[in-house]
Design a protein around this motif. Structure first.
Motif, PDB file in Angstrom:
ATOM      1  N   ASP A 167     -18.528   3.601  -6.993  1.00 34.26           N
ATOM      2  CA  ASP A 167     -18.533   5.060  -6.902  1.00 34.26           C
ATOM      3  C   ASP A 167     -17.158   5.655  -7.140  1.00 34.26           C
ATOM      4  O   ASP A 167     -17.040   6.797  -7.602  1.00 34.26           O
ATOM      5  N   LYS A 168     -16.110   4.897  -6.846  1.00 33.95           N
ATOM      6  CA  LYS A 168     -14.747   5.373  -7.067  1.00 33.95           C
ATOM      7  C   LYS A 168     -14.318   5.224  -8.528  1.00 33.95           C
ATOM      8  O   LYS A 168     -13.236   5.688  -8.904  1.00 33.95           O
ATOM      9  N   GLY A 169     -15.161   4.581  -9.343  1.00 33.42           N
ATOM     10  CA  GLY A 169     -14.838   4.411 -10.755  1.00 33.42           C
ATOM     11  C   GLY A 169     -13.787   3.359 -11.027  1.00 33.42           C
ATOM     12  O   GLY A 169     -13.059   3.443 -12.025  1.00 33.42           O
ATOM     13  N   LEU A 170     -13.683   2.364 -10.155  1.00 37.28           N
ATOM     14  CA  LEU A 170     -12.689   1.307 -10.335  1.00 37.28           C
ATOM     15  C   LEU A 170     -13.141   0.344 -11.430  1.00 37.28           C
ATOM     16  O   LEU A 170     -14.306   0.330 -11.840  1.00 37.28           O
ATOM     17  N   SER A 171     -12.222  -0.471 -11.904  1.00 38.12           N
ATOM     18  CA  SER A 171     -12.503  -1.398 -13.001  1.00 38.12           C
ATOM     19  C   SER A 171     -13.515  -2.447 -12.566  1.00 38.12           C
ATOM     20  O   SER A 171     -13.697  -2.707 -11.371  1.00 38.12           O
ATOM     21  N   ASP A 172     -14.156  -3.059 -13.567  1.00 31.76           N
ATOM     22  CA  ASP A 172     -15.147  -4.094 -13.268  1.00 31.76           C
ATOM     23  C   ASP A 172     -14.521  -5.264 -12.519  1.00 31.76           C
ATOM     24  O   ASP A 172     -15.157  -5.864 -11.639  1.00 31.76           O
ATOM     25  N   GLU A 173     -13.272  -5.587 -12.853  1.00 32.61           N
ATOM     26  CA  GLU A 173     -12.594  -6.695 -12.169  1.00 32.61           C
ATOM     27  C   GLU A 173     -12.365  -6.368 -10.700  1.00 32.61           C
ATOM     28  O   GLU A 173     -12.560  -7.219  -9.825  1.00 32.61           O
ATOM     29  N   THR A 174     -11.976  -5.134 -10.425  1.00 27.82           N
ATOM     30  CA  THR A 174     -11.750  -4.712  -9.040  1.00 27.82           C
ATOM     31  C   THR A 174     -13.063  -4.697  -8.262  1.00 27.82           C
ATOM     32  O   THR A 174     -13.113  -5.100  -7.097  1.00 27.82           O
ATOM     33  N   VAL A 175     -14.126  -4.238  -8.920  1.00 31.00           N
ATOM     34  CA  VAL A 175     -15.442  -4.221  -8.262  1.00 31.00           C
ATOM     35  C   VAL A 175     -15.881  -5.640  -7.930  1.00 31.00           C
ATOM     36  O   VAL A 175     -16.422  -5.906  -6.852  1.00 31.00           O
ATOM     37  N   GLU A 176     -15.611  -6.569  -8.836  1.00 30.91           N
ATOM     38  CA  GLU A 176     -16.000  -7.959  -8.606  1.00 30.91           C
ATOM     39  C   GLU A 176     -15.234  -8.562  -7.429  1.00 30.91           C
ATOM     40  O   GLU A 176     -15.785  -9.347  -6.645  1.00 30.91           O
ATOM     41  N   GLN A 177     -13.955  -8.193  -7.293  1.00 30.96           N
ATOM     42  CA  GLN A 177     -13.123  -8.742  -6.225  1.00 30.96           C
ATOM     43  C   GLN A 177     -13.173  -7.920  -4.943  1.00 30.96           C
ATOM     44  O   GLN A 177     -12.568  -8.327  -3.935  1.00 30.96           O
ATOM     45  N   ALA A 178     -13.856  -6.792  -4.970  1.00 31.34           N
ATOM     46  CA  ALA A 178     -13.926  -5.933  -3.782  1.00 31.34           C
ATOM     47  C   ALA A 178     -14.493  -6.703  -2.592  1.00 31.34           C
ATOM     48  O   ALA A 178     -15.477  -7.432  -2.729  1.00 31.34           O
ATOM     49  N   ASN A 179     -13.857  -6.521  -1.449  1.00 33.27           N
ATOM     50  CA  ASN A 179     -14.267  -7.305  -0.284  1.00 33.27           C
ATOM     51  C   ASN A 179     -13.998  -6.532   1.000  1.00 33.27           C
ATOM     52  O   ASN A 179     -13.047  -5.748   1.095  1.00 33.27           O
ATOM     53  N   ALA A 180     -14.844  -6.736   1.978  1.00 32.57           N
ATOM     54  CA  ALA A 180     -14.641  -6.260   3.350  1.00 32.57           C
ATOM     55  C   ALA A 180     -14.973  -7.436   4.269  1.00 32.57           C
ATOM     56  O   ALA A 180     -15.826  -8.262   3.940  1.00 32.57           O
ATOM     57  N   LYS A 181     -14.304  -7.506   5.401  1.00 32.41           N
ATOM     58  CA  LYS A 181     -14.445  -8.680   6.263  1.00 32.41           C
ATOM     59  C   LYS A 181     -14.731  -8.256   7.699  1.00 32.41           C
ATOM     60  O   LYS A 181     -14.206  -7.258   8.183  1.00 32.41           O
ATOM     61  N   ILE A 182     -15.588  -9.051   8.361  1.00 30.36           N
ATOM     62  CA  ILE A 182     -15.970  -8.794   9.744  1.00 30.36           C
ATOM     63  C   ILE A 182     -15.199  -9.739  10.670  1.00 30.36           C
ATOM     64  O   ILE A 182     -15.154 -10.957  10.444  1.00 30.36           O
ATOM     65  N   PHE A 183     -14.583  -9.172  11.714  1.00 34.91           N
ATOM     66  CA  PHE A 183     -13.922  -9.928  12.767  1.00 34.91           C
ATOM     67  C   PHE A 183     -14.593  -9.585  14.099  1.00 34.91           C
ATOM     68  O   PHE A 183     -15.143  -8.498  14.263  1.00 34.91           O
ATOM     69  N   THR A 184     -14.522 -10.508  15.034  1.00 41.16           N
ATOM     70  CA  THR A 184     -15.040 -10.247  16.380  1.00 41.16           C
ATOM     71  C   THR A 184     -13.895 -10.227  17.376  1.00 41.16           C
ATOM     72  O   THR A 184     -12.818 -10.803  17.133  1.00 41.16           O
ATOM     73  N   PHE A 185     -14.120  -9.559  18.506  1.00 37.53           N
ATOM     74  CA  PHE A 185     -13.124  -9.532  19.581  1.00 37.53           C
ATOM     75  C   PHE A 185     -13.864  -9.284  20.893  1.00 37.53           C
ATOM     76  O   PHE A 185     -15.090  -9.286  20.943  1.00 37.53           O
ATOM     77  N   GLY A 186     -13.122  -9.095  21.950  1.00 36.11           N
ATOM     78  CA  GLY A 186     -13.745  -8.829  23.248  1.00 36.11           C
ATOM     79  C   GLY A 186     -14.379 -10.075  23.852  1.00 36.11           C
ATOM     80  O   GLY A 186     -13.985 -11.210  23.576  1.00 36.11           O
ATOM     81  N   SER A 187     -15.404  -9.863  24.683  1.00 27.99           N
ATOM     82  CA  SER A 187     -16.015 -10.962  25.429  1.00 27.99           C
ATOM     83  C   SER A 187     -16.647 -12.004  24.504  1.00 27.99           C
ATOM     84  O   SER A 187     -16.624 -13.202  24.811  1.00 27.99           O
ATOM     85  N   TYR A 188     -17.194 -11.573  23.363  1.00 28.76           N
ATOM     86  CA  TYR A 188     -17.794 -12.540  22.444  1.00 28.76           C
ATOM     87  C   TYR A 188     -16.735 -13.446  21.829  1.00 28.76           C
ATOM     88  O   TYR A 188     -16.921 -14.657  21.734  1.00 28.76           O
ATOM     89  N   ARG A 189     -15.632 -12.862  21.427  1.00 27.41           N
ATOM     90  CA  ARG A 189     -14.537 -13.662  20.857  1.00 27.41           C
ATOM     91  C   ARG A 189     -13.928 -14.580  21.911  1.00 27.41           C
ATOM     92  O   ARG A 189     -13.548 -15.716  21.613  1.00 27.41           O
ATOM     93  N   LEU A 190     -13.840 -14.110  23.152  1.00 31.83           N
ATOM     94  CA  LEU A 190     -13.308 -14.932  24.239  1.00 31.83           C
ATOM     95  C   LEU A 190     -14.313 -15.981  24.710  1.00 31.83           C
ATOM     96  O   LEU A 190     -13.957 -16.861  25.492  1.00 31.83           O
ATOM     97  N   LYS A 191     -15.583 -15.825  24.282  1.00 36.10           N
ATOM     98  CA  LYS A 191     -16.676 -16.727  24.684  1.00 36.10           C
ATOM     99  C   LYS A 191     -16.920 -16.685  26.190  1.00 36.10           C
ATOM    100  O   LYS A 191     -17.099 -17.717  26.851  1.00 36.10           O
ATOM    101  N   VAL A 192     -16.928 -15.465  26.731  1.00 36.51           N
ATOM    102  CA  VAL A 192     -17.277 -15.265  28.145  1.00 36.51           C
ATOM    103  C   VAL A 192     -18.435 -14.277  28.260  1.00 36.51           C
ATOM    104  O   VAL A 192     -18.695 -13.755  29.338  1.00 36.51           O
ATOM    105  N   HIS A 193     -19.134 -14.031  27.170  1.00 32.62           N
ATOM    106  CA  HIS A 193     -20.239 -13.090  27.174  1.00 32.62           C
ATOM    107  C   HIS A 193     -21.470 -13.742  27.780  1.00 32.62           C
ATOM    108  O   HIS A 193     -21.591 -14.969  27.840  1.00 32.62           O
TER     109      HIS A 193
END
Length: 676
Positions: A80-106
């Motif tokens: 939607d931003k009109g970026l190049s095909d190479e940028t679209v191919e490499q586009a990435n978002a990443k999920i991290f966890t924290f809090g009680s789940y990350r500490l493994k006390v949930h």
């Protein structure tokens, strides 16, 4: 084999120093400690604090699905931003966890705190709360989706395949987010906006805790135990002015540093022993606050020498990751008093406890039996969605009610907010919050002097009605209720428990005093701990709307008494203007709380760490603070003196009503000092 590993771990911990001070004791566990720890772990298992393998696998699958969703989202954004095909191919978002789940006390059914890290072109407004919100709303496996974009840490909440998710967003000044992104580096904060810094803080603090504790498994078991205890005793709620998950994690981590070779049963006992004697507002620090590490970033860190607001913090618990912040700024004088009392109770119970008798420690706190007078805050709306948003807003302001009552009564009227709300099944579009009230111990009543909190309540309601998303039907009312008139829906099963007789209460009080006296004779550190390590000194580690909507006031006088032990006296009578029926409540005007004639004297602090009759200098020099030398501050010997009480003339039968003055906090503190 396990014994060999344990001995190797003890030897390693003798060579490594964790935290900013030397440990209190390097002594390892005895056979009895091993037995007690096994009993504690079994108790936690039987209490249902561990999730099943099937549920754990289900959570991993949900996190994998969420990662797929955000990766699809970021590629759509890049197109939607009109970026190049190479940028679209490499586009990435990443999920991290924290809090009680990350500490493994949930535990079972707990939500998962997650963070989505995206590139510079994916904005928080149109990208995260716009396009991603739309995509989630169209997925059949996503339910209960709601956004809180104006929160201190903006987030989206929803259920994905039945698992509750709290999703934060951090926009980094990068075009491509690598899969091996390391959030622990301070450089990740370069050119990041404030909301991104706060969103990243949860993951960075969690990872830093793992590197600062000597034994992760012992830390996890101890933290799981303390979290369970805090919830049972009603002191687990950051929004109500108590402590939340990260606060308890930092407190437990500090105890693990002070006793690096101890097992969980030992750490639980030491937890209550240390924090019963801790001289607040000395801060809890897991590591030194080194401003030089992030000096080029220019982010503000907790420093009471430079930031006057930091001096007002009652119970500073400092996060270890840059920028170091006070994670417990919500704590008030009243909630600190309540938690300190619970620490003392926990210490007494642990000292008198046998090998496998953990039930007493986790006994639920009888909130609706502890006080005679309460404030009831009723929250209502026209539909379920409005009620959910309205309730969240009012609960976020609930702590402010405690603060204004403390300020306007010069800390003489003490408040105990209940950490959770209650629903009446007969009124599905209404929920209620409660707050216990009592006069500060040692404050003379002056012949039944009432606290005039009418304007205090009005100020709180005006603040609440300043909600930007307020719509017609959102209402809040505050009323006074006596203990005998507490509505039945707050009790388990909607059944009001039978009240104890006065004789039974006196018997319980005598029993508690016997336990306390027994504990005081055996609460010093054992000789083996003194041999195991050097004896050391403990260092300090809304705007108001112009118009009030739908508010009414009815005058009523309330009379509250404290019992012989400083707690509310259940046998005291009420002098309300008219008899109250069960379930009846009255809007608050004045609260009249006479003091008992026999006040309980404060118990002297045990000399476990060699600082009887000593205080810690609270603010060290700038160089010492930045280099982490705060832990070895010298302690001053000061005489312990009784407060001087000036008797009043016998002819003065009644002091004038406390008039509500909107003074500054500094003026209020000055008045408190003069009163002492």
């Amino acid at each position: 084999m396990n014994k060999v590993k344990s001995m190797a771990s003890v030897q390693q911990n003798r060579q490594i120093r964790y935290g900013i001070t030397e440990p209190i004791s390097l002594v390892g566990p005895t056979e009895l400690d091993v037995t007690k720890t096994k009993a504690l772990e079994k108790y936690l298992q039987d209490a249902g604090l561990y999730e099943s393998n099937d549920e754990a696998l289900r959570r991993e699958e949900v996190l994998g699905r969420l990662d797929e969703i955000v990766k699809t989202w970021i590629k759509k954004i890049s197109r939607d931003k009109g970026l190049s095909d190479e940028t679209v191919e490499q586009a990435n978002a990443k999920i991290f966890t924290f809090g009680s789940y990350r500490l493994k006390v949930h535990g079972p059914g707990a939500d998962i705190d997650t963070l989505c890290v995206g590139p510079r072109y994916a904005t928080r407004g149109n990208g995260f709360f716009g396009e991603l919100h739309r995509m989630l709303s169209e997925l059949p496996e996503v339910t209960e989706l709601h956004s809180v974009p104006d929160a201190y840490v903006p987030l989206m909440g929803f259920k994905l395949n039945g698992v509750s998710i709290d999703l934060l967003y951090a926009k980094l000044p990068l075009w491509i987010i690598p899969e091996d992104l390391d959030l622990s580096k301070d450089s990740i904060l370069q050119n990041a906006d404030e909301q991104t810094v706060r969103s990243l803080n949860g993951c960075r603090v969690t990872d830093k805790i793992f590197r600062l504790v000597p034994n992760i498994q012992s830390f996890r078991t101890t933290l799981r135990c303390i979290r369970f205890w805090a919830k049972k005793r009603g002191v687990y709620s950051n929004v109500s002015g108590f402590l939340g998950g990260i606060n308890w994690a930092l407190l437990v981590a500090r105890i693990c540093q002070l006793y690096p070779n101890a097992l969980p049963n030992m750490l639980v006992s030491r937890f209550f022993r240390v924090y019963t004697q801790w001289r607040w507002p000395n801060p809890i620090l897991l590591c030194s606050i080194d401003e030089d590490e992030g000096s080029s970033l220019g982010l503000q860190v907790w420093d009471p020498r430079r930031n006057p607001k930091d001096l007002l913090h009652k119970m500073p618990i400092i996060t270890p990751a840059y920028p170091c912040m006070n994670s417990s700024y919500n704590v008030s004088a009243s909630t600190l008093r309540i938690m300190t009392g619970e620490f003392q109770r926990g210490r007494d119970v642990c000292a008198a406890m046998e090998a496998d008798q953990w039930d007493t420690l986790f006994e639920p706190f009888g909130f609706f039996e502890a006080y005679k007078n309460y404030l009831q805050i009723n929250i209502s709306a026209s539909n379920v969605e409005d009620l959910k948003k309205w309730r969240g807003w009012v609960e976020s302001r609930f702590r402010q009610l405690t603060l204004v009552i403390e300020r306007h009564t010069y800390d003489m009227l003490q408040c105990h907010p209940h950490p959770h709300g209650f629903h009446d099944d007969t009124r599905p579009l209404q929920c209620s919050l409660f707050m216990g009230l009592q006069r500060k111990e040692g404050v003379e009543a002056g012949g039944g002097e009432p606290f005039d909190i009418r304007r205090t309540i009005e100020e709180f309601k005006q603040t609440v009605y300043g909600y930007m998303l307020w719509v017609h039907g959102m209402e809040v009312s505050v009323s006074h209720v006596m203990r005998r008139s507490i509505p039945s829906f707050v009790f388990p099963g909607g059944v009001r428990p039978l009240r104890d007789s006065k004789g039974t209460r006196d018997s319980k009080r005598s029993s508690e005093q016997r336990v306390s006296s027994t504990v005081s004779s055996s609460s010093t550190i054992t000789s083996c701990e003194r041999r195991g390590g050097k004896k050391r000194k403990l260092g300090g580690d809304e705007t108001l709307t112009d118009q009030l909507r739908n508010s009414k006031r009815v005058a009523v006088s309330v009379h509250v008494e404290n019992g012989e032990d400083g707690s509310p006296n259940s046998s005291a009578g009420s002098i309300c203007s008219a008899p109250m029926k069960v379930g009846e409540s009255h809007p608050v005007e004045k609260i009249d709380i006479p003091q008992d004639s026999h006040s309980q004297e404060s118990e002297e602090v045990e000399d476990n760490f060699g600082f009887r009759n000593q205080v810690v200098k609270q603010i060290p020099s700038k160089d010492a603070f930045s280099k982490g030398a705060v832990e070895v501050e010298e302690l001053e010997d000061v005489p312990m003196q009784r407060p001087v009480v000036t008797p009043k003339a016998s002819v003065q039968l009644r002091k004038p009503i406390i008039k509500l003055n909107f003074t500054s906090l500094s003026m209020t503190n000055a008045k408190n000092l003069r009163a002492c």
